[in-house]
Scaffold this active site. Structure first.
Site, PDB file in Angstrom:
ATOM      1  N   LYS A  69       0.768  -1.160   0.219  1.00 62.27           N
ATOM      2  CA  LYS A  69      -0.104   0.016  -0.054  1.00 62.27           C
ATOM      3  C   LYS A  69       0.801   1.317  -0.046  1.00 62.27           C
ATOM      4  O   LYS A  69       0.704   2.046  -0.872  1.00 62.27           O
ATOM      5  CB  LYS A  69      -0.971   0.299   1.033  1.00 62.27           C
ATOM      6  CG  LYS A  69      -2.015  -1.151   1.293  1.00 62.27           C
ATOM      7  CD  LYS A  69      -2.763  -1.120   2.505  1.00 62.27           C
ATOM      8  CE  LYS A  69      -2.332  -1.141   3.825  1.00 62.27           C
ATOM      9  NZ  LYS A  69      -1.838  -2.527   3.832  1.00 62.27           N
ATOM     10  N   ARG A 107      12.037  -6.385   3.895  1.00 62.89           N
ATOM     11  CA  ARG A 107      11.475  -4.986   3.762  1.00 62.89           C
ATOM     12  C   ARG A 107      12.151  -4.325   4.962  1.00 62.89           C
ATOM     13  O   ARG A 107      12.438  -4.663   6.161  1.00 62.89           O
ATOM     14  CB  ARG A 107      10.095  -5.073   4.312  1.00 62.89           C
ATOM     15  CG  ARG A 107       9.678  -3.535   4.665  1.00 62.89           C
ATOM     16  CD  ARG A 107       8.166  -3.186   4.364  1.00 62.89           C
ATOM     17  NE  ARG A 107       7.446  -3.706   5.515  1.00 62.89           N
ATOM     18  CZ  ARG A 107       5.904  -3.605   5.533  1.00 62.89           C
ATOM     19  NH1 ARG A 107       5.403  -2.882   4.469  1.00 62.89           N
ATOM     20  NH2 ARG A 107       5.340  -4.053   6.440  1.00 62.89           N
ATOM     21  N   ARG A 110      11.320  -2.634  10.694  1.00 64.20           N
ATOM     22  CA  ARG A 110       9.831  -2.370  11.408  1.00 64.20           C
ATOM     23  C   ARG A 110       9.960  -3.297  12.488  1.00 64.20           C
ATOM     24  O   ARG A 110      10.122  -4.521  12.270  1.00 64.20           O
ATOM     25  CB  ARG A 110       8.930  -2.214  10.664  1.00 64.20           C
ATOM     26  CG  ARG A 110       8.486  -0.975  10.077  1.00 64.20           C
ATOM     27  CD  ARG A 110       7.429  -1.123   9.175  1.00 64.20           C
ATOM     28  NE  ARG A 110       6.199  -1.481   9.739  1.00 64.20           N
ATOM     29  CZ  ARG A 110       4.896  -1.309   9.190  1.00 64.20           C
ATOM     30  NH1 ARG A 110       4.622  -0.807   8.133  1.00 64.20           N
ATOM     31  NH2 ARG A 110       3.911  -1.938   9.725  1.00 64.20           N
ATOM     32  N   ARG A 153      -0.705 -10.276  12.128  1.00 63.82           N
ATOM     33  CA  ARG A 153      -1.126  -9.064  11.605  1.00 63.82           C
ATOM     34  C   ARG A 153      -1.983  -9.481  10.289  1.00 63.82           C
ATOM     35  O   ARG A 153      -3.161  -8.912  10.111  1.00 63.82           O
ATOM     36  CB  ARG A 153       0.094  -8.079  11.159  1.00 63.82           C
ATOM     37  CG  ARG A 153       0.502  -7.231  12.293  1.00 63.82           C
ATOM     38  CD  ARG A 153       1.709  -6.577  11.861  1.00 63.82           C
ATOM     39  NE  ARG A 153       1.788  -5.638  10.799  1.00 63.82           N
ATOM     40  CZ  ARG A 153       2.900  -5.413   9.915  1.00 63.82           C
ATOM     41  NH1 ARG A 153       3.846  -5.995  10.113  1.00 63.82           N
ATOM     42  NH2 ARG A 153       2.729  -4.348   9.107  1.00 63.82           N
ATOM     43  N   ARG A 165      -9.738   0.354   8.666  1.00 59.62           N
ATOM     44  CA  ARG A 165      -9.179  -1.037   8.794  1.00 59.62           C
ATOM     45  C   ARG A 165     -10.213  -1.892   9.451  1.00 59.62           C
ATOM     46  O   ARG A 165      -9.991  -3.143   9.437  1.00 59.62           O
ATOM     47  CB  ARG A 165      -8.013  -1.014   9.556  1.00 59.62           C
ATOM     48  CG  ARG A 165      -6.460  -1.689   8.740  1.00 59.62           C
ATOM     49  CD  ARG A 165      -5.538  -1.442   9.772  1.00 59.62           C
ATOM     50  NE  ARG A 165      -4.236  -2.070   9.533  1.00 59.62           N
ATOM     51  CZ  ARG A 165      -3.217  -1.336   9.130  1.00 59.62           C
ATOM     52  NH1 ARG A 165      -3.447  -0.300   8.878  1.00 59.62           N
ATOM     53  NH2 ARG A 165      -2.202  -2.238   9.010  1.00 59.62           N
TER      54      ARG A 165
HETATM   55  P1  AMP Z   1       0.672  -0.201   9.139  1.00 57.34           P
HETATM   56  O1  AMP Z   1       1.948   0.691   8.793  1.00 57.34           O
HETATM   57  O2  AMP Z   1      -0.444   0.261   7.983  1.00 57.34           O
HETATM   58  O3  AMP Z   1       0.898  -1.533   8.541  1.00 57.34           O
HETATM   59  O4  AMP Z   1       0.125  -0.091  10.570  1.00 57.34           O
HETATM   60  C1  AMP Z   1       1.042  -0.476  11.377  1.00 57.34           C
HETATM   61  C2  AMP Z   1       0.121  -0.747  12.471  1.00 57.34           C
HETATM   62  O5  AMP Z   1      -0.409   0.390  13.006  1.00 57.34           O
HETATM   63  C3  AMP Z   1      -0.957  -1.672  12.536  1.00 57.34           C
HETATM   64  O6  AMP Z   1      -0.519  -3.387  12.483  1.00 57.34           O
HETATM   65  C4  AMP Z   1      -1.867  -1.419  13.507  1.00 57.34           C
HETATM   66  O7  AMP Z   1      -1.550  -2.035  14.650  1.00 57.34           O
HETATM   67  C5  AMP Z   1      -1.755  -0.014  13.634  1.00 57.34           C
HETATM   68  N1  AMP Z   1      -2.973   0.598  12.685  1.00 57.34           N
HETATM   69  C6  AMP Z   1      -2.648   1.374  11.655  1.00 57.34           C
HETATM   70  N2  AMP Z   1      -3.716   1.815  11.175  1.00 57.34           N
HETATM   71  C7  AMP Z   1      -4.831   1.346  11.948  1.00 57.34           C
HETATM   72  C8  AMP Z   1      -6.135   1.278  11.860  1.00 57.34           C
HETATM   73  N3  AMP Z   1      -6.910   2.084  11.039  1.00 57.34           N
HETATM   74  N4  AMP Z   1      -6.751   0.776  13.030  1.00 57.34           N
HETATM   75  C9  AMP Z   1      -5.995   0.078  13.814  1.00 57.34           C
HETATM   76  N5  AMP Z   1      -4.872   0.105  14.008  1.00 57.34           N
HETATM   77  C10 AMP Z   1      -4.199   0.687  13.044  1.00 57.34           C
END
Ligand code: AMP
Length: 228
Positions: free
Chosen positions: A20, A138, A171, A182, A99
């Site tokens: 994404k 990554r 990360r 996840r 999400r």
């Molecule tokens: P990402 O960088 O989008 O993979 O987000 C990293 C982490 O942030 C995710 O694994 C969740 O723990 C949290 N997170 C990001 N966006 C959301 C969301 N819309 N709702 C809940 N948790 C989120």
């Protein structure tokens, strides 16, 4: 660089590691005047700054869980407001929010009040085995959010960010156990959003094994439907 002819308000759905962030950054590069918010970057920024939201999110993210809907809706709602994006003229991309099936209607209600309704939902469909391999490879530049992949998109100098030369890091939630968690969360909480947006006629799916295969399809779609 192309300018958009009609406002583009899009969000991106896809499993963690589906690319994404990569697709969003390529759109930002190729289309003028379309900024983006990444909910994950926003949370990581809050963690770094030690805010109340950051403190709440830190353990949840480390364990591969989801931050509570109420926190996310208020965080993103405030951000949209502060950036002046809640109007029918603005174009923007949302990466990682909503999400869950309760975040989606909450976002709709914020947007519909200001005439800034969504007009595109992009689904990235990438095979799971490809995703797992990609996560292992990554690396990120934490400060900017720039993403590298040792196979498909390696940094020019190994271990260093192309722009700043600063060291790249993993990360903390990209390790195999947390990643599995996840992916499970994605299947349980986020997949139902495909039906939600499908019923509204907003969903467009793009499929492929790499971001290089998927991106030209998205670029063409956005170019044809939104750009000059
Ligand atoms: P990402 O960088 O989008 O993979 O987000 C990293 C982490 O942030 C995710 O694994 C969740 O723990 C949290 N997170 C990001 N966006 C959301 C969301 N819309 N709702 C809940 N948790 C989120």
């Amino acid at each position: 660089m192309t300018r958009v002819r009609r406002p583009l308000r899009a969000l991106f759905l896809g499993a963690p590691g589906a690319g994404k962030g990569t697709q969003v950054s390529r759109l930002l590069r190729d289309f003028k005047g379309i900024p983006a918010i990444s909910s994950g970057d926003l949370l990581r920024d809050n963690i770094q700054k030690g805010t109340k939201v950051g403190k709440e999110a830190a353990t949840i993210i480390k364990d591969g869980g989801l931050v509570p809907d109420s926190t996310m809706v208020s965080l993103i709602g405030t951000e949209l407001q502060n950036r002046g994006w809640l109007n029918s003229e603005s174009s923007w991309l949302l990466d990682g929010f909503p999400r869950t099936v309760s975040q989606a209607p909450a976002l709709d209600s914020i947007l519909n009040k200001s005439g800034a309704a969504l007009n595109l939902v992009v689904e990235l469909k990438v095979p799971e085995e490809v995703i797992l391999d990609r996560i292992e490879n990554r690396w990120v530049h934490a400060k900017s959010g720039r993403i590298y992949n040792l196979t498909f998109n390696p940094p020019k100098v190994p271990g260093k960010d192309d722009i700043t030369g600063e060291p790249l890091t993993k990360r903390p939630d990209d390790n195999p156990e947390v990643f599995k968690q996840r992916l499970d969360k994605y299947r349980e909480m986020t997949l139902p959003l495909l039906d939600y947006y499908g019923e509204k006629g907003l969903l467009h799916s793009f499929q492929g094994e790499t971001s290089d295969i998927i991106y030209p399809q998205i670029k063409k779609f956005v170019g044809t439907n939104f750009a000059e």
